[in-house]
Design an enzyme around this catalytic site. Structure first.
Site, PDB file in Angstrom:
ATOM      1  N   GLN A  67       0.879  -1.169   0.000  1.00 37.16           N
ATOM      2  CA  GLN A  67       0.000   0.000   0.000  1.00 37.16           C
ATOM      3  C   GLN A  67       0.916   1.218   0.000  1.00 37.16           C
ATOM      4  O   GLN A  67       2.112   1.101   0.257  1.00 37.16           O
ATOM      5  CB  GLN A  67      -0.887  -0.010   1.235  1.00 37.16           C
ATOM      6  CG  GLN A  67      -0.082  -0.040   2.535  1.00 37.16           C
ATOM      7  CD  GLN A  67      -0.939  -0.334   3.754  1.00 37.16           C
ATOM      8  OE1 GLN A  67      -1.984  -0.945   3.646  1.00 37.16           O
ATOM      9  NE2 GLN A  67      -0.481   0.112   4.908  1.00 37.16           N
TER      10      GLN A  67
ATOM     11  N   ASP B  98       1.579  -7.835   5.474  1.00 39.22           N
ATOM     12  CA  ASP B  98       0.512  -7.060   6.097  1.00 39.22           C
ATOM     13  C   ASP B  98      -0.796  -7.217   5.320  1.00 39.22           C
ATOM     14  O   ASP B  98      -0.819  -7.041   4.101  1.00 39.22           O
ATOM     15  CB  ASP B  98       0.954  -5.587   6.100  1.00 39.22           C
ATOM     16  CG  ASP B  98       0.067  -4.706   6.950  1.00 39.22           C
ATOM     17  OD1 ASP B  98       0.244  -4.715   8.171  1.00 39.22           O
ATOM     18  OD2 ASP B  98      -0.804  -4.016   6.374  1.00 39.22           O
TER      19      ASP B  98
ATOM     20  N   GLU C 227      -0.367 -12.010   7.794  1.00 37.32           N
ATOM     21  CA  GLU C 227      -1.043 -11.259   8.846  1.00 37.32           C
ATOM     22  C   GLU C 227      -2.479 -11.002   8.409  1.00 37.32           C
ATOM     23  O   GLU C 227      -2.855  -9.900   8.037  1.00 37.32           O
ATOM     24  CB  GLU C 227      -0.318  -9.924   9.121  1.00 37.32           C
ATOM     25  CG  GLU C 227      -0.860  -9.185  10.349  1.00 37.32           C
ATOM     26  CD  GLU C 227      -1.630  -7.914  10.021  1.00 37.32           C
ATOM     27  OE1 GLU C 227      -1.880  -7.660   8.840  1.00 37.32           O
ATOM     28  OE2 GLU C 227      -1.981  -7.176  10.959  1.00 37.32           O
TER      29      GLU C 227
END
Lengths: 664, 664
Positions: B320, B391, B420
């Protein structure tokens, strides 16, 4: 360049697709085999459907009645934990197919998020513009009045002429959502990669009452070889007991070489009629009729008479030959030859079956063999036969059955094949998966409550039920169980009630059964003494101790109570006595609920307290209700979950209760 | 002719093949996904294998260390009920493959039947000739001395020079059976149609102790931004606690636009360091290092120093961008644009993450995006990193991960990816199937005995364990559980013991954990007050109330006891107190058996009787044995299955017993 090649391994049309569809049920072995239904039944389909992220999904169940038609779509509903469900009903014979399509629903996602933002008092001006674009896109996929309507809404959201509140109300209106959902963007939809199949059979595949009878023993005067005409005379008797399938052991010419004598004597004498399973003689093979039974015309006439009595004739299909079968001379390549120039007869060492030659399915001429065997089935189908009881299918290759049954049922989807495979469980299940409509079970050897609960829970409450339709037999010409040998008349009544109510399809081998014939060939054997397999019998079906009235009553109860027409609702209930088994079946709408209580002890009266889940029967546990014993016609007023039962095997060893709600 | 076409639908090479191989285990979704193992582990393979008829079968497990090598064969053994088993051990990183081949064993069938016929005293002259032919056929498949031997035996059986008894003895001899079995006729063998894959990882994939730390908070003096050099100084501390993986949140430049302030304030001021997950600024993006942490050289030096302490650095991989990430300007096509010309920031309405732009994986330029993201992973692999904590993988498409992880691990099979994904169970499992090496779990929110038994039985005793390797975290920068908030120091000790012994892989977020930091942002929140995510912290790791010694002891116990290096042997045991949970782990050879007893009540002393299955530990229930509490170093003499325990949470809330057999 090397890098590009690697990304290109992912097909261009797959890289943007984000939805996963998995764990579809029902599905047999990843879709390798079809599930089974009968006409009018539902197929309830569930699947795990999800994607990455937090977007809203839409999913439809697809189905079609054959592989050429267009898919019909049924919207799926999210249950919980990413599990979705929808259902369709099968209304035609043959093969249905079903699958699932799902996609990210951009409009639903936007609408859900807009609702949350509005509720949180957030600024939504840009969101309304986004919505206008989504609705305009839907308009592009629509036409006519719908397209106009959608375009008008899109303009309203975008134009900022109306107040923001008015535009929010429009954006969140059910009318907009309903129309947009008719024109979803499925550009990145995912379809489950397998078209799952359903074989749809007629009702008799699920609900049938079989009577096995040797036609040659139908003669009214002892000693004479019975004929199809004699069988005609027996039809009213069989119909009066309520059976709807009459199954004959093989009706073909019987070999003379190594013919078996009485009680399976290795060599019969010239008077012995031989075993009907030693098929084939100079008079012909699998397409011929034993001359002493009658002609093909007689057979046609018998079938027509049977139909008038509501009875369908089922034939035996035993793919094996006597040494005298014309195939042996005409097609020596279909048999395995031994170094001494003889054909390898059937054996299961040290047992020998010298009157029977098995086919060698490993022959290099297997294609011709397969075609010939199929032509046998098609021949009898041409004669009007639609039910076959297949002898020992587990001794012929699986690949052969899948081809044969698939091919025959494609042309004649009303055909029913009963698998007579008494063998290891995985083999029995495999045969069912391959296409057998019904299957013999281990029922005959299940005697204790624990065994019934265990086995019938497996057959009716696990994925096994999707492909394996149990057929419960009290006895067969090969199986006279120790329970029947020891228990006499009460044991026969017990086994009848169990078979007829645990199984929507069941059968008896008569008249041995209704006359409670239970003398074994020798102690410890399951063979009948003076077995009908090797001699012509004469049965006095008018004997006053016959169970025919009892059987008639049980079959009438079966016919009148739709709860007993299917196996899937079977549930066992607690009784505080291990000699008493209690179970129920019910229709989906609960208009018919049957509770069966059976005393498994054929010696003594047993009593106990049964515990029933009244709510699942639609009964109020705090109100009294009536139970109507359909066997004795007695009615009892019961209250609460626990009630007392007492069964004397010398009178009737079972209750078949219909549960009656107040007013029923 | 029409008929021929239909038989020809069955491939010529299939029509004579009679063996079925099904229900192969392990197998994930019909072989769609690989199973996982670490080097040195066994793959035990079972399958249902059967054919029609009564012939004897032979089966071999096939395996190979990559898709190009030749198969290695391991004979399979029949267990019971048509279930067969064999095993192989994986000794190289990468992808192994396995499958199964089975065939009708004509010689074994013949030998078995001959034995029965001889035992029954039957005539076997023709059988001996048949055997001679089978052995001669085997000779045709053999060569050299074996072929000669077989031919000689075939002649002996055929020639009738020796006595029949001598020929029978030869036919049934083990020597003949052994040699013939080396040259079986596999002409009609069936091979399972799927090559099932095993991903073989290094040991750390299965057994690892993680420590999460913000490098910017490593400074010895409060207020200053920590550097990689500061981290170096912390290595002895982390090593002394026994951790072998040190995981850093993102180390990249942090965006300035919409930067978050303390406690997630929507707009930070210019002093705020920002969230490390808002990746990218003018200094660079995912391949750059935050200038205040140091240089790439500093990072290399830190990795080298860490290695000296037995510690491996794990990086965060968050796909991101901050609004300032160079990608936003260079690749606007990788983001979703709103009607007002802005980029759609991350949101989970009504929550907004204006400092983060997600990638639009539905972009038509997905291939370039995928390649770029892979280049990020490969860049850090080139720097020596081999462990990545990924993530929120559940917000990127599954198809992307399968491609990325598959591709990277093909080139670098020693890479470990920790998923995660704190989301719905089916999504977490899907990500694991797709290739993540380890996965975060729901451990942090499991508090009652029933929850532990239920969840960890699912993770370690069902097929889930074939692909999902649990990683148990006591806390993370996002997760300060209610249990830790309420229970203080005893709760921290309890959770540490549970994580470190229920999970072969576990982690803590420190120094917050060892310093028992448990103040929430607000009541009911799982966020830390003054969270390190938004500010630089200074931790006094020398505080006397630190749990560092306790943690060091637990990690030493983990290292010294191989039973704790794996999860599959986990079993829960009965305790007559719901506040006490008891479970065990053991090595296959029983040389190391660990029993853990934990008081889940952080307030009060709890006691009860634990009930242990001593036989499965290799202990004799009638003899006394010793339990050695590795936490307190106390030793107790126990006898029998039931023994008393009492745990005071204010002292130590757990026992970690090593079970000692007499003499151990």
């Amino acid at each position: 360049m090397a890098k590009r090649t690697e990304v290109d391994k992912v097909p261009v049309e797959e890289g943007r697709k984000r939805v996963v569809i998995e764990r579809v049920e029902p599905e047999v072995d990843g879709g390798r085999f079809p599930i089974k239904r009968t006409i009018g039944e539902e197929v309830v389909v569930e699947a795990d459907i999800f994607s990455d992220g937090h977007d809203a999904l839409s999913a439809v169940l697809l189905y079609r009645a054959d592989s050429d038609s267009a898919w019909v779509e049924v919207p799926m509903q999210l249950l919980v934990n990413d599990r979705w469900r929808a259902a369709f009903r099968v209304t035609r014979l043959g093969r249905y197919y079903y699958s699932i399509t799902a996609w990210i629903d951009r409009f639903q996602t936007w609408r859900r998020d807009l609702e949350k933002k509005v509720a949180a008092g957030q600024e939504v001006a840009v969101e309304l513009l986004t919505g206008a674009q989504l609705i305009a896109d839907a308009a592009g996929r629509a036409s006519g009045g719908s397209a106009q309507k959608l375009r008008r809404w899109a303009r309203s959201l975008q134009a900022q002429v109306d107040s923001e509140q008015a535009r929010i109300d429009l954006a969140l209106s059910d009318e907009v959502a309903a129309l947009v959902s008719r024109y979803p963007d499925r550009g990145l939809a995912v379809t489950y990669p397998v078209d799952l199949a359903v074989v749809v059979d007629r009702e008799k595949a699920r609900f049938s009452s079989w009577y096995e009878m040797f036609p040659r023993s139908c003669t009214p005067e002892p000693g004479r070889h019975g004929t199809f005409r004699d069988c005609e005379a027996k039809l009213p008797y069989i119909a009066s007991m309520g059976f709807d399938v009459l199954y004959f052991p093989p009706i073909h010419p019987i070999g003379r070489t190594n013919r078996k004598g009485k009680n399976n004597a290795p060599m019969g004498d010239s008077e012995d009629p031989g075993s009907p399973w030693a098929i084939g003689a100079e008079e012909g093979g699998h397409k011929a009729i034993h001359p002493q039974l009658g002609t093909l015309d007689d057979f046609h006439r018998l079938m027509a008479r049977a139909r008038e009595h509501g009875i369908e004739i089922a034939l035996d299909m035993s793919f094996q030959c006597s040494p005298d079968h014309p195939y042996v001379a005409e097609h020596p390549e279909w048999f395995r030859w031994r170094p001494d120039g003889s054909v390898q007869y059937a054996e299961n060492p040290p047992k020998k079956y010298q009157d029977i030659y098995p086919f060698d399915f490993e022959t290099e001429h297997w294609q011709e063999l397969w075609e010939e065997l199929r032509s046998v089935v098609l021949y009898w189908i041409d004669q009007g036969v639609r039910i076959f009881r297949v002898d020992n299918p587990h001794t012929k290759p699986f690949v052969f059955w899948e081809w044969l049954l698939g091919d025959v049922k494609r042309k004649h989807p009303d055909t029913i094949f009963l698998s007579e495979a008494f063998t290891r469980p995985k083999i029995m299940y495999r045969l069912a998966k391959l296409g057998f409509t019904q299957s013999y079970t281990y029922f005959a050897w299940r005697n204790t409550k624990w065994e019934f609960v265990d086995y019938f829970t497996e057959l009716t409450q696990t994925p096994v039920r999707e492909y394996f339709r149990p057929s419960l037999w009290t006895n067969t010409p090969d199986i006279l169980t120790e329970y029947l040998q020891s228990g006499g008349r009460p044991a026969f009544m017990t086994r009848l009630v169990l078979a007829a109510t645990l199984g929507a399809s069941y059968g008896i081998y008569g008249p041995a059964f209704e006359l409670c014939e239970n003398r074994p060939k020798e102690p410890g054997s399951e063979e009948y003494l003076d077995s009908e397999k090797y001699e012509i019998k004469h049965w006095d079906t008018d004997r006053p101790d016959s169970l025919k009235e009892f059987i008639a009553r049980v079959n009438r109860i079966r016919r009148d109570n739709p709860a007993l027409h299917s196996d899937w609702s079977l549930r066992f209930h607690t009784v505080d006595n291990d000699q008493i088994v209690c179970y129920s079946k019910q229709t989906e709408d609960l208009s018919n609920v049957i509770v069966v209580v059976v005393n498994l002890d054929y010696r003594y009266t047993q009593s106990g307290w049964v515990e029933l889940p009244l709510e699942t029967f639609g009964l109020n546990p705090s109100e009294p209700y009536q139970v109507h014993d359909l066997l004795s016609d007695a009615r009892y007023a019961w209250q609460g979950r626990r009630n007392y039962v007492e069964l004397n095997p010398q009178v009737v060893p079972a209750h078949i209760f219909r549960m009656l709600r107040p007013g029923q």
